[in-house]
Each structure stands twice: as structure tokens, then as C-alpha cells.
Design a protein around this motif. Structure first.
Motif, PDB file in Angstrom:
ATOM      1  N   GLY A 264       0.819  -1.208   0.000  1.00  0.00           N
ATOM      2  CA  GLY A 264       0.000   0.000   0.000  1.00  0.00           C
ATOM      3  C   GLY A 264       0.849   1.252   0.000  1.00  0.00           C
ATOM      4  N   VAL A 280      -5.110   2.196   4.754  1.00  0.00           N
ATOM      5  CA  VAL A 280      -4.649   1.260   3.733  1.00  0.00           C
ATOM      6  C   VAL A 280      -5.518   0.019   3.827  1.00  0.00           C
ATOM      7  CG1 VAL A 280      -2.724  -0.106   2.872  1.00  0.00           C
ATOM      8  CG2 VAL A 280      -2.306   2.173   3.844  1.00  0.00           C
ATOM      9  N   ALA A 283      -4.520  -4.133   0.488  1.00  0.00           N
ATOM     10  CA  ALA A 283      -3.373  -3.678  -0.287  1.00  0.00           C
ATOM     11  C   ALA A 283      -2.506  -4.807  -0.812  1.00  0.00           C
ATOM     12  CB  ALA A 283      -2.509  -2.746   0.558  1.00  0.00           C
TER      13      ALA A 283
END
Length: 650
Positions: A264, A280, A283
Motif C-alpha cells: 500500500g 490502507v 493492499a
């Protein structure tokens, strides 16, 4: 090492030649240029909304000067590459942004160029409020925004903000991440002049649907501690590497990175980096990557982030929320919320030959999987204290251990942590010292002062976001309260922002409701009579009054000393018609900024006597906050000053 890599090898296309009219007259503050992909004309001067340019090719031929701005019309789309020329200066950056109303203007690489936006060897540039894509379903690796420098020395003043970067092509296949492909890629090449970025800011962007990385940085100036080259998919010649020369002062803040194929947020070859207030999510569609990770990095601070949804790739792989990777030193990971990550919460990998001094403190891990903490490849010097780990009795992902050792870690310590281990996971012990941790459920590792009482948490396992962590507050009678070891330099606050007392609790959250003490009041208006502390002393008989010459607007701020759910604020005052507030804003703090919950709220007082009147202002919806601010915009000023007896929140 991890297989999380990317390549950028396609040559840039040649821009269409366009006749350039004479340079426009330039004001001291720079010139503003306008671009309209439908109604513009590349033969125009571009300096007004009535005479805009049309194409990226025309924009790319302009050599911009300090203070210049190029504005793309909202709702329009340009296909190709935006690769401007010319740099700004300190205090006078060149800015690319939008004008008009509607959706963000779109720069669409459309898989025809390696990078939809390329800032190459430029200083003091700002991108603000653009939408950027680079894909048509191809498997060719592409980039949204690339900031590149090569053999030019220090590169200051790059800002990327309010961008929506998405639809970046590459191989949509498990295990095929490429570190040369990203939504935002910052890369340094060359080996003749040490080159590095300084003071870069990447904030408030959304990065989504990229086949490789969300945000990543790397540099060929990276050699130290036996690390001699970067990842193979970059295809960088072996002779293009130089001694470690990190980019400095990078700030990555307030971004939403989600649904990307590899890492991420990933920073490599950096020093004094701040990664904070990012979200995030999902990711890692690949088998080996991490929500937020850093390598070749000194003094990295990772705080106030929420990371979740990394897929489980198998034991021995990453897929964690956080990772202090190869050649990192002096990392600080604090005040983060990690949950539902298939690989766990934190991994350390080959922290280098020098002491690492990684500190992991005041974080909450909720229902992360696999191995919650992993120590691999010569980990040395990780201090883990005052974290709370919650593992459900019915996990939705594979689980193996709370702490996993792979390759001879040294000097790893767990202190003052709270483990709610309802899945009965074991703990590895090689190279790890446990001291004064509280264990609820499961086996207890060798701990020199193990605590095994009931933590009596408010509602563990129920958090839905980083702003919703009060369920981890210990209630009265909790074995966690006042049970922590004193730790010097502990940051002074818990994950909810509560100031730490001399005696701390075990875990990431301190104290029981009501144990934090009264709020702390302060004001920007000064004091003419009484004290500002009277506003929160619980007595309506005491009061605060401003100086006679007070200037409005002015602020009164309450530090609630913990995150509280606030539904209303009540003002109590006497002599209301003479000194009472009549128009106020009510604002709350979200960890990064003040948000107005009520604007221009009117207050009417019926009396001008010593009788205390109360007025309650109800927020549209309850808010979890650690601070509340009253902005006083108008007041009755019969005697010149304004006054208040008590300010309470409910």
C-alpha cells in the motif's frame, strides 16, 4: 527478502510539435495558464479562461517559471502524458490544478505512456486536485504519477495532494507485484551525482485499483550493510548504484490507499520519514506484501494509520499491516489500528548490522491472522510495549502464533502488552524477553512478571475504525489499570490521546471511564477576571471573563484527556444579556484537523443578573473526539468584556 517489485522500461512517446506563441507577460507572482480539452486552442495565449490551450502537447512545451499555475478545466479529459518543464522556487512553486466546477480533470495515460504524469528533475512543483489513470486492461506495467530525478543533487519542494489515482495497468495475477509500477512512484536513478528528494509531501490522495503498488519510493543511491542492488524486475544495470544517499523529510499523510496489488505505502532509501493518518485497505492481492513497509530507512515514524484486509498468502510470507524491512534503523510504530490482515500485525526483516532501535507502542491489533508478530532474518533490537492484541475464539483466517521466530532474532522485548488470546495461540521464545504482559486466554510464555487477571475491557473486538477504539478501554476493576511498568520516553499519550499518568496501565488504552480527571480548558482570548480553569471546575459559582478589549472571534478549547463521545455542549452563564456569548461555532478534533459540527449557533439570554442560565447546543450526530473547541464569534458586551461560568460536554 520479499518479492514485491516493479519495472518501468518503456520509452516515453515523442510529444506532438506545436507552435508556441510568444511568452505571456509575467507578473511577479507568476502567470496562470488555462487548458480546455474541448474548447481550447493551442495557438491561443492560454492566459485566460476565454483563451485556453487545448492539448497536453502544448502544455508540455511551456517552460514554467516560479509562481506559475496551470489549470485544467473540471470535467474534461486529456489522453497521453503530462510531462511539464521548468521549476518553481521556495515559496513560489509551480502548481498544476483545476478550474471551474464539476469532477476533477482527468489525465488519462490510456496505457500509451509509462507514466500518465511525469515530473522529471523538477523542483518546487505541486499537483493538486487532479484525477489520473493509466490503463485499458493491458498487462503492461504502468504508473499514475511518477516523480523522477537523476544525477541532479537535491530536489526540494514536491507536493502531491488531493489526487485520485486509479486504474493503473499491470499483471492482475497473484504474486506478480512490480515495484516500478504504482499509483504514485518516486524514483531516483543515476550514479554520478548523489541525488535525493527533500521535504516531499504526499497528502490526502486516493489511490485505488493499481496492479502493483499504491505509493512507493526507491533510489539507486542505496548501497550499505551488504545491500548492493535493488530488485530484479527494475532491470537497472549493475554499475548504476551508489552509496546510501536517502531522500529526507518525506511526509505521507491522510491518504486512502485501497484495492492495490502489492504494497500500500512503501518507502525505500529515506531518512526522517513521517507516515501518518493514512488508511490502507486490501493492499495485497499478491502473496507477499505489506500494507505499510519501509526499507533502507532511518528514523521512520509510522503513526495514526489504519491498515486492514491484507490477504493471507501462507506461512512464512508477509501480508502483515506493518514491516520494518531490510536495513532500517530507529523506527517508531505507534497509535495505529490494524485489523483483519491475513499475515498479522508486524514483521521485522534484517534490520541491518547496526542497532535498530525499533519501537512498537500503543497500537491495537484486532483479529489479525497468521503470526501476529514475526521476527525474521537477524532482527535485532525491537522494543514492543503497551500494545493491545485481540484474537477472536472463532477467527475468519488461519492463525498460528502470537509471536513467531524465523531467523535468530536478538534483543526483542515485550513489555506492558495486553493479549486477549481467545484462540489459544502459542508464543515463540528464542531471542525474546517477556516481562509484565497481561495474558487473557491461551498459554503464558516465560514472563518475569506475568499478569493473568481479567482486563475487563469495555467492548473488545468490536472496533470498526481507528476512531472507534473505546471498546478497548479497561473498566473499573481491570487487572490492566495501574499495572504497567514505568517506561521512560513513552510518548506521553495512549492510542486515544489520553495523557499518561505517572502509573500507566497495561495495553494501548489507559484507565477506566471517569479516571482521567476533569477536562483542561484554555483560551486564545486571555483572562481579565477569574480563571479559565473555572469553566471546568464543576461549579457554576465560579467564572471566567475576558479582558475588556477582547477581539472576536476567539477560542475556548477543552482537552477531554481521552476520546469521548460528545453529543452536546452546555454553556452556563450569569449576566447573560450583558456578557453572554450570542453566536458560536462548535468544533471537534479528529486527530489531524478541527471539524465544525455547528456553525453560527445562536444563543439568547433572558437575564442580566447573577442568576445562572444554561443553554445546550446539540450536535447533529454524536462525535468521538478528544478535544472540543468553542469559537466565539459574537457576544453581548455591555461592559466591554465577555464571560462564562461553566462549559460541559455530554
Amino acid at each position: 527478502m520479499h518479492s514485491r517489485r516493479t519495472v518501468l522500461s518503456a520509452a516515453l512517446g515523442t510529444a506532438l510539435a506545436v507552435a508556441v506563441p510568444p511568452a505571456a507577460a509575467r507578473a511577479a507572482t507568476g502567470t496562470t495558464y488555462y487548458v480546455d480539452s474541448s474548447g481550447g486552442n493551442d495557438s491561443a495565449d492560454g492566459t485566460s479562461t476565454g483563451t485556453p490551450w487545448r492539448s497536453l502537447a502544448r502544455v508540455n512545451q511551456q517552460v514554467f517559471q516560479p509562481g506559475d499555475t496551470v489549470r485544467f478545466l473540471a470535467g474534461r479529459t486529456w489522453t497521453g502524458q503530462f510531462a511539464p518543464k521548468g521549476s518553481g522556487s521556495a515559496g513560489a512553486p509551480v502548481t498544476a490544478t483545476s478550474y471551474g466546477t464539476g469532477a476533477k480533470p482527468v489525465i488519462a495515460g490510456a496505457n500509451t505512456v509509462p507514466s500518465a504524469v511525469l515530473l522529471e528533475n523538477l523542483r518546487h512543483w505541486t499537483l493538486d486536485g487532479l484525477e489520473i489513470t493509466n490503463g485499458t486492461g493491458s498487462t503492461t506495467w504502468r504508473v499514475g504519477v511518477e516523480v523522477r530525478a537523476k544525477d541532479v543533487g537535491a530536489v526540494p519542494g514536491i507536493t502531491l495532494r488531493n489526487l485520485y489515482v486509479h486504474g493503473i495497468d499491470g499483471v492482475a495475477q497473484v504474486g506478480k507485484g512490480n515495484i516500478g509500477s504504482a499509483g504514485i512512484l518516486v524514483d531516483v536513478r543515476g550514479n554520478t551525482v548523489p541525488t535525493y528528494f527533500t521535504g516531499m509531501l504526499i497528502e490526502n490522495n486516493e489511490i485505488a485499483d493499481t496492479k502493483a503498488y499504491g505509493i512507493t519510493t526507491w533510489s539507486t543511491w542505496m548501497q550499505r550493510e551488504g545491500w548492493t542492488s535493488l530488485w530484479g524486475e527494475l532491470n537497472i544495470p549493475a554499475n548504476e548504484y551508489g552509496p546510501f544517499t536517502p531522500s529526507t523529510g518525506l511526509v505521507i499523510r491522510g491518504n486512502h490507499v485501497h484495492d492495490v496489488g502489492s504494497g500500500g505505502i512503501n518507502t525505500n532509501q529515506v531518512a526522517d520519514t513521517l507516515i501518518e493518518y493514512n488508511t490502507v485497505a486490501r493492499a495485497t492481492s499478491t502473496t507477499t506484501n505489506v500494507g505499510i513497509w519501509w526499507s533502507g530507512a532511518d528514523r521512520t515514524t509510522v503513526q495514526y494509520n489504519e491498515v486492514y484486509g491484507a490477504r493471507f498468502g501462507g506461512r512464512g510470507l508477509d501480508c502483515t499491516a506493518f514491516d520494518a524491512d531490510a536495513s532500517t534503523h530507529d523506527s517508531l510504530v505507534q497509535y495505529n489500528y490494524s485489523h483483519d490482515n491475513g499475515g498479522g500485525f508486524f514483521i521485522s526483516v534484517s534490520l541491518g548490522s547496526a542497532p535498530a532501535s525499533a519501537v512498537i507502542r500503543y497500537n491495537i491489533s484486532q483479529n489479525d491472522g497468521n503470526e501476529i508478530f514475526t521476527f525474521s532474518t537477524n532482527t535485532d533490537g525491537v522494543d514492543i510495549y503497551n500494545n493491545t492484541v485481540y484474537v477472536s475464539s472463532s477467527p475468519s483466517r488461519p492463525l498460528y502464533k502470537i509471536a513467531q521466530v524465523y531467523h535468530n532474532p536478538k534483543n526483542v522485548t515485550f513489555r506492558n502488552n495486553l493479549f486477549v488470546n481467545l484462540a489459544n495461540l502459542p508464543y515463540d521464545t528464542a531471542g525474546i524477553t517477556y516481562r509484565n504482559n497481561l495474558y487473557r486466554g491461551g498459554p503464558v510464555p516465560p514472563d518475569t512478571a506475568a499478569l493473568t487477571g481479567d482486563p475487563k475491557l469495555t467492548a473488545p473486538g468490536t472496533a470498526t475504525s481507528r476512531a472507534d477504539l473505546t471498546g478497548y478501554r479497561p473498566l473499573t476493576g481491570s487487572a490492566a489499570i495501574d499495572a504497567g511498568l514505568a517506561i521512560t520516553g513513552n510518548g506521553g499519550r495512549d492510542i486515544l490521546g489520553t495523557a499518561l499518568a505517572a502509573t500507566v496501565a497495561v495495553g494501548a488504552v489507559q484507565g477506566a471511564p471517569g479516571s482521567y480527571g476533569a477536562p483542561i480548558a484554555s483560551t486564545t482570548m486571555g483572562t481579565g477576571q477569574g480563571t479559565v480553569a473555572a469553566l471546568v471546575d464543576g461549579s457554576e459559582a465560579t467564572s471566567w471573563a475576558s479582558p475588556v478589549a477582547v477581539t472576536l472571534p476567539g477560542d475556548i478549547t477543552l482537552d477531554l484527556r481521552t476520546v469521548r463521545r460528545v453529543a452536546a455542549v452546555t454553556l452556563a452563564t450569569h449576566f447573560g444579556q450583558g456578557q453572554g456569548f450570542t453566536r458560536v461555532d462548535v468544533q471537534t478534533w479528529d486527530g489531524t484537523a478541527w471539524t465544525s459540527r455547528l456553525t453560527d449557533a445562536a444563543l439568547t439570554w433572558n437575564s442580566n443578573s447573577s442568576t445562572v442560565e444554561r443553554r445546550t447546543l446539540t450536535l447533529p450526530t454524536p462525535v468521538d473526539t478528544s478535544r472540543l473547541r468553542l469559537v466565539v464569534k459574537a457576544a453581548n458586551r455591555q461592559w466591554g468584556n465577555i464571560a462564562l461560568n461553566e462549559l460541559t460536554v455530554t
